[in-house]
Design a protein around this motif. Sequence first.
Motif, PDB file in Angstrom:
ATOM      1  N   VAL A  12      38.183  45.291  38.308  1.00 20.76           N
ATOM      2  CA  VAL A  12      39.184  44.845  39.248  1.00 20.76           C
ATOM      3  C   VAL A  12      40.253  45.837  38.802  1.00 20.76           C
ATOM      4  CG1 VAL A  12      41.212  43.050  39.060  1.00 20.76           C
ATOM      5  CG2 VAL A  12      39.003  42.297  38.600  1.00 20.76           C
ATOM      6  N   GLN A  64      35.612  33.006  29.638  1.00 18.36           N
ATOM      7  CA  GLN A  64      36.694  33.439  30.703  1.00 18.36           C
ATOM      8  C   GLN A  64      37.849  34.118  30.006  1.00 18.36           C
ATOM      9  OE1 GLN A  64      37.570  31.047  34.118  1.00 18.36           O
ATOM     10  NE2 GLN A  64      35.353  30.475  34.419  1.00 18.36           N
ATOM     11  N   GLY A  84      49.068  41.404  43.868  1.00 22.05           N
ATOM     12  CA  GLY A  84      47.739  41.359  44.339  1.00 22.05           C
ATOM     13  C   GLY A  84      47.910  41.976  45.776  1.00 22.05           C
ATOM     14  N   ARG A  91      40.523  33.912  53.183  1.00 23.36           N
ATOM     15  CA  ARG A  91      39.800  34.390  52.197  1.00 23.36           C
ATOM     16  C   ARG A  91      39.056  33.050  51.330  1.00 23.36           C
ATOM     17  NH1 ARG A  91      42.342  40.082  50.212  1.00 23.36           N
ATOM     18  NH2 ARG A  91      42.690  40.768  52.514  1.00 23.36           N
ATOM     19  N   SER A  93      38.864  32.830  47.883  1.00 22.30           N
ATOM     20  CA  SER A  93      39.014  33.331  46.254  1.00 22.30           C
ATOM     21  C   SER A  93      39.603  32.499  45.697  1.00 22.30           C
ATOM     22  CB  SER A  93      39.973  34.802  46.600  1.00 22.30           C
ATOM     23  OG  SER A  93      40.706  35.043  45.624  1.00 22.30           O
ATOM     24  N   ASP A  94      39.173  32.504  44.415  1.00 19.63           N
ATOM     25  CA  ASP A  94      39.823  31.735  43.251  1.00 19.63           C
ATOM     26  C   ASP A  94      41.098  32.353  42.677  1.00 19.63           C
ATOM     27  OD1 ASP A  94      38.092  29.763  43.688  1.00 19.63           O
ATOM     28  OD2 ASP A  94      36.643  30.371  41.761  1.00 19.63           O
ATOM     29  N   TYR A  95      41.579  33.462  43.318  1.00 23.91           N
ATOM     30  CA  TYR A  95      42.766  34.211  42.789  1.00 23.91           C
ATOM     31  C   TYR A  95      43.689  34.247  43.990  1.00 23.91           C
ATOM     32  CZ  TYR A  95      39.594  35.308  38.980  1.00 23.91           C
ATOM     33  OH  TYR A  95      38.706  35.319  37.626  1.00 23.91           O
ATOM     34  N   ASP A  96      43.515  33.352  44.972  1.00 25.32           N
ATOM     35  CA  ASP A  96      44.664  33.539  46.213  1.00 25.32           C
ATOM     36  C   ASP A  96      45.497  32.518  46.011  1.00 25.32           C
ATOM     37  OD1 ASP A  96      45.324  34.400  48.621  1.00 25.32           O
ATOM     38  OD2 ASP A  96      43.858  33.413  49.730  1.00 25.32           O
ATOM     39  N   ASP A 112      45.953  37.811  47.271  1.00 26.69           N
ATOM     40  CA  ASP A 112      44.740  37.608  46.522  1.00 26.69           C
ATOM     41  C   ASP A 112      44.670  38.551  45.366  1.00 26.69           C
ATOM     42  OD1 ASP A 112      42.241  37.191  46.171  1.00 26.69           O
ATOM     43  OD2 ASP A 112      41.484  38.153  47.986  1.00 26.69           O
ATOM     44  N   SER A 114      41.845  38.875  43.546  1.00 30.32           N
ATOM     45  CA  SER A 114      40.388  39.029  43.268  1.00 30.32           C
ATOM     46  C   SER A 114      39.923  40.261  42.918  1.00 30.32           C
ATOM     47  CB  SER A 114      39.628  38.326  44.212  1.00 30.32           C
ATOM     48  OG  SER A 114      39.972  38.822  45.500  1.00 30.32           O
ATOM     49  N   LYS A 115      40.490  41.259  43.614  1.00 29.87           N
ATOM     50  CA  LYS A 115      40.280  42.615  43.534  1.00 29.87           C
ATOM     51  C   LYS A 115      40.985  43.519  42.873  1.00 29.87           C
ATOM     52  CE  LYS A 115      36.678  42.594  47.159  1.00 29.87           C
ATOM     53  NZ  LYS A 115      36.899  41.957  48.408  1.00 29.87           N
ATOM     54  N   ARG A 121      46.805  37.188  37.120  1.00 26.44           N
ATOM     55  CA  ARG A 121      45.696  36.621  37.696  1.00 26.44           C
ATOM     56  C   ARG A 121      44.859  35.898  36.786  1.00 26.44           C
ATOM     57  NH1 ARG A 121      40.921  39.222  37.192  1.00 26.44           N
ATOM     58  NH2 ARG A 121      40.187  38.937  39.452  1.00 26.44           N
TER      59      ARG A 121
END
Length: 187
Positions: A12, A64, A84, A91, A93-96, A112, A114-115, A121
């Motif tokens: 990430v 985690q 982000g 999307r 995404s669990d991070y959105d 988001d 995720s990346k 996050r």
Amino acid sequence: MSAKPSNWPLNVVFSPQQCYHSSIPAHVLSHIRGSVHKNSKADGRSSSVSIRTITDPSHPAVRQRGLFAAKKIPQHTHIIDYSGEVHADERESDYDLTLYRNRDGDVNVGVDASKMGNEARFINDYRGIRDKPNAVFQERRSDSGELRMSVWSSSLPIKKGDEILVSYGKGWWRARSVDGVSVKEST
Ligand SMILES: C[S@@+](CC[C@H](N)C(=O)[O-])C[C@H]1O[C@@H](n2cnc3c(N)ncnc32)[C@H](O)[C@@H]1O
């Protein structure tokens, strides 16, 4: 470029600033970026948090990561902005997180992580960990006028070492049909 926080994952990109994806219509982009173009303090960094890998076997997100208070955080205090990729495309995404919806409801803007993103996050949902969240997400405008999703402590101080926990909302869990996580709570 900012130094990565300790325990940051290799896959990430660490980015304390919001980045903008080409899917955002120009008029929405100018609303989100704001009109005051000056450099403001990078609120995507915080000295009051640390990322930890969860080792407690009774924690529902064991193995985690989670975000923890590195020092006492008073009540109703800004902790960090959630950074982000700000986007308007669909999307999974669990991070959105949702940042903005226009009045007609035809443009939904999310952040988001995720990346790419920052420490925020790693904030887990309180379900299965504590009785209630000790932090909340809240939109705000930064000094530079940029719309951001920020994280604040709730009505009680957060003790040093405590995990910072929000509510993702019942809808988040329903959409994922996660077994074993209760969605009976009102938030
Ligand atoms: C935004 S991430 C939070 C950070 C994540 N724990 C990590 O290490 O990257 C959301 C994910 O964390 C996990 N998670 C967060 N809160 C949880 C909870 N209360 N119970 C179970 N899993 C949780 C789920 O896997 C969820 O998809």
